[in-house]
Design an enzyme around this catalytic site. Structure first.
Site, PDB file in Angstrom:
ATOM      1  N   THR A  32      -5.635   1.770   9.614  1.00  0.00           N
ATOM      2  CA  THR A  32      -4.648   2.791   9.996  1.00  0.00           C
ATOM      3  C   THR A  32      -5.264   3.920  10.811  1.00  0.00           C
ATOM      4  O   THR A  32      -4.636   4.447  11.736  1.00  0.00           O
ATOM      5  CB  THR A  32      -3.982   3.383   8.741  1.00  0.00           C
ATOM      6  OG1 THR A  32      -3.374   2.330   7.983  1.00  0.00           O
ATOM      7  CG2 THR A  32      -2.904   4.384   9.106  1.00  0.00           C
ATOM      8  N   ASP A  52      -0.832  -5.072   2.883  1.00  0.00           N
ATOM      9  CA  ASP A  52      -1.251  -3.875   3.604  1.00  0.00           C
ATOM     10  C   ASP A  52      -0.593  -3.945   4.968  1.00  0.00           C
ATOM     11  O   ASP A  52      -0.984  -4.783   5.789  1.00  0.00           O
ATOM     12  CB  ASP A  52      -2.785  -3.831   3.731  1.00  0.00           C
ATOM     13  CG  ASP A  52      -3.253  -2.503   4.334  1.00  0.00           C
ATOM     14  OD1 ASP A  52      -4.467  -2.229   4.269  1.00  0.00           O
ATOM     15  OD2 ASP A  52      -2.428  -1.750   4.872  1.00  0.00           O
ATOM     16  N   ILE A  66      -0.606  -2.000   7.636  1.00  0.00           N
ATOM     17  CA  ILE A  66      -1.580  -1.779   8.714  1.00  0.00           C
ATOM     18  C   ILE A  66      -2.933  -1.516   8.063  1.00  0.00           C
ATOM     19  O   ILE A  66      -3.141  -0.460   7.439  1.00  0.00           O
ATOM     20  CB  ILE A  66      -1.210  -0.577   9.611  1.00  0.00           C
ATOM     21  CG1 ILE A  66       0.174  -0.734  10.239  1.00  0.00           C
ATOM     22  CG2 ILE A  66      -2.274  -0.425  10.724  1.00  0.00           C
ATOM     23  CD1 ILE A  66       0.604   0.459  11.087  1.00  0.00           C
ATOM     24  N   ASP A  67      -3.835  -2.467   8.193  1.00  0.00           N
ATOM     25  CA  ASP A  67      -5.210  -2.231   7.723  1.00  0.00           C
ATOM     26  C   ASP A  67      -6.012  -1.825   8.958  1.00  0.00           C
ATOM     27  O   ASP A  67      -6.095  -2.581   9.921  1.00  0.00           O
ATOM     28  CB  ASP A  67      -5.776  -3.496   7.087  1.00  0.00           C
ATOM     29  CG  ASP A  67      -7.082  -3.190   6.391  1.00  0.00           C
ATOM     30  OD1 ASP A  67      -7.095  -2.351   5.488  1.00  0.00           O
ATOM     31  OD2 ASP A  67      -8.116  -3.765   6.792  1.00  0.00           O
ATOM     32  N   ASP A  91      -6.036  -4.088   0.611  1.00  0.00           N
ATOM     33  CA  ASP A  91      -6.902  -4.244   1.789  1.00  0.00           C
ATOM     34  C   ASP A  91      -7.519  -5.631   1.857  1.00  0.00           C
ATOM     35  O   ASP A  91      -7.731  -6.180   2.936  1.00  0.00           O
ATOM     36  CB  ASP A  91      -8.035  -3.213   1.744  1.00  0.00           C
ATOM     37  CG  ASP A  91      -7.558  -1.782   1.878  1.00  0.00           C
ATOM     38  OD1 ASP A  91      -8.003  -0.937   1.074  1.00  0.00           O
ATOM     39  OD2 ASP A  91      -6.747  -1.507   2.778  1.00  0.00           O
ATOM     40  N   GLU A 101       0.824  -1.215   0.000  1.00  0.00           N
ATOM     41  CA  GLU A 101       0.000   0.000   0.000  1.00  0.00           C
ATOM     42  C   GLU A 101       0.852   1.255   0.000  1.00  0.00           C
ATOM     43  O   GLU A 101       0.554   2.234  -0.682  1.00  0.00           O
ATOM     44  CB  GLU A 101      -0.920   0.012   1.223  1.00  0.00           C
ATOM     45  CG  GLU A 101      -1.707   1.323   1.342  1.00  0.00           C
ATOM     46  CD  GLU A 101      -2.706   1.355   2.477  1.00  0.00           C
ATOM     47  OE1 GLU A 101      -2.700   0.439   3.326  1.00  0.00           O
ATOM     48  OE2 GLU A 101      -3.517   2.297   2.496  1.00  0.00           O
TER      49      GLU A 101
HETATM   50  C1  LIP Z   1      -8.909   0.917   5.144  1.00  0.00           C
HETATM   51  C2  LIP Z   1      -9.866  -0.166   4.704  1.00  0.00           C
HETATM   52  C3  LIP Z   1     -11.296   0.233   5.011  1.00  0.00           C
HETATM   53  C4  LIP Z   1     -11.630   1.465   4.257  1.00  0.00           C
HETATM   54  C5  LIP Z   1     -10.709   2.571   4.714  1.00  0.00           C
HETATM   55  C6  LIP Z   1      -9.245   2.216   4.480  1.00  0.00           C
HETATM   56  P1  LIP Z   1      -6.312   1.227   5.502  1.00  0.00           P
HETATM   57  O1  LIP Z   1      -7.617   0.525   4.815  1.00  0.00           O
HETATM   58  O2  LIP Z   1      -9.575  -1.370   5.357  1.00  0.00           O
HETATM   59  O3  LIP Z   1     -12.198  -0.760   4.639  1.00  0.00           O
HETATM   60  O4  LIP Z   1     -12.958   1.770   4.458  1.00  0.00           O
HETATM   61  O5  LIP Z   1     -10.973   3.749   3.989  1.00  0.00           O
HETATM   62  O6  LIP Z   1      -9.000   2.085   3.102  1.00  0.00           O
HETATM   63  O7  LIP Z   1      -6.211   2.572   4.845  1.00  0.00           O
HETATM   64  O8  LIP Z   1      -6.557   1.338   6.964  1.00  0.00           O
HETATM   65  O9  LIP Z   1      -5.166   0.336   5.116  1.00  0.00           O
END
Ligand code: LIP
Length: 261
Positions: free
Chosen positions: A93, A88, A90-91, A214, A74
């Protein structure tokens, strides 16, 4: 070495690397400065130093173990090839940045356009969700299955949101899903939302736009846990993202109709 053996090696490596990366994320989270310092890539799109630090660690470990594989992350991007890791770091974030312990590291592996390995690790809960195509899905080594919920009025649906799309389509979809009688929630990590479906803790994860990194790992985990997903990880998804529906099979038709996909 056979193709199956090499996939097994990648599966085991992804599990180990996800836990090493997750433990680094946990250390940074617990040691964070109480003074709020927020950095954004875009509207409601957070960036932390730990995102980049963790992605570099994962990329380093994977390059050491599988030097011929491609890598796409990412934060640093990369290139897609025949064999590619999609990461990713940190999903979730936003929650990591704001001190809320709801995030994970997601490591997916695709070969010839098909997800073969998926690992999602929640370092705060100590929960490792993993799957290898054809091998089922596990949570900390124990098999997991989606729920058997077949009535939307008895379901729990997580509806993801981002500023990547206008608000109206999200609002209209939310109204349609509420109209089915579902219990609707939003938590901020698509990967954790989808592995919760795989573990039967909720019955669907829905989002009108999600990036490949993601969802690359979690979609396989849902499929291997007996769930249904739309054709998320298409060639277009790798560059533009896609809508995502991951659910227990009995809710597929009603949610496909609600999403209009
Ligand atoms: C997140 C996604 C989430 C989405 C957020 C963001 P991140 O990923 O997991 O579903 O709604 O906007 O994209 O940015 O925390 O890696």
């Amino acid at each position: 070495m056979s193709g199956q053996d090499s996939m097994q090696l990648r599966y085991l490596a992804a599990c180990a690397i996800a836990q090493e990366a997750g433990n680094l994320i946990r250390r940074r989270f617990l040691a964070r400065d109480e003074v709020l310092k927020l950095t954004f890539k875009g509207p409601q799109d957070y960036l932390t130093e730990t995102d980049s630090e963790v992605e570099k660690l994962i990329a380093k470990r994977l390059a050491e173990a599988f030097p011929g594989d491609g890598f796409f992350g990412e934060e640093g991007g990369g290139a897609y090839g025949t064999n590619t890791w999609i990461v990713d770091p940190i999903d979730g974030t936003a929650d990591f940045a704001r001190g809320v312990a709801h995030f994970c590291v997601s490591i997916g592996f695709m070969s010839q356009g098909l997800a073969q390995v998926g690992v999602v690790y929640d370092p705060m809960a100590g929960e490792l969700f993993a799957a290898q195509r054809g091998g089922g899905a596990t949570l900390n080594g124990k098999p997991i299955r989606v729920s058997g919920i077949d009535d939307p009025a008895k379901s729990v649906v997580e509806l993801g949101w981002s500023s990547r799309l206008p608000f109206e389509p999200y609002h209209e979809l939310s109204a349609r899903i509420h109209g089915l009688g579902a219990g609707v929630k939003r938590c901020g990590s698509a990967a954790l939302g989808m592995v919760a479906v795989a573990a039967g803790r909720q019955d669907a994860y829905v989002e009108l736009h999600l990036n490949a990194w993601d969802g690359a790992a979690a979609v396989l985990i849902v499929q291997e846990a007996g769930g249904w997903t739309n054709d998320f990880l298409t060639p277009e998804c790798l560059t533009r993202g896609n809508p995502i529906l991951a659910c227990t099979p009995a809710l597929r038709e009603v949610l496909v109709q609600a999403m209009g996909i």
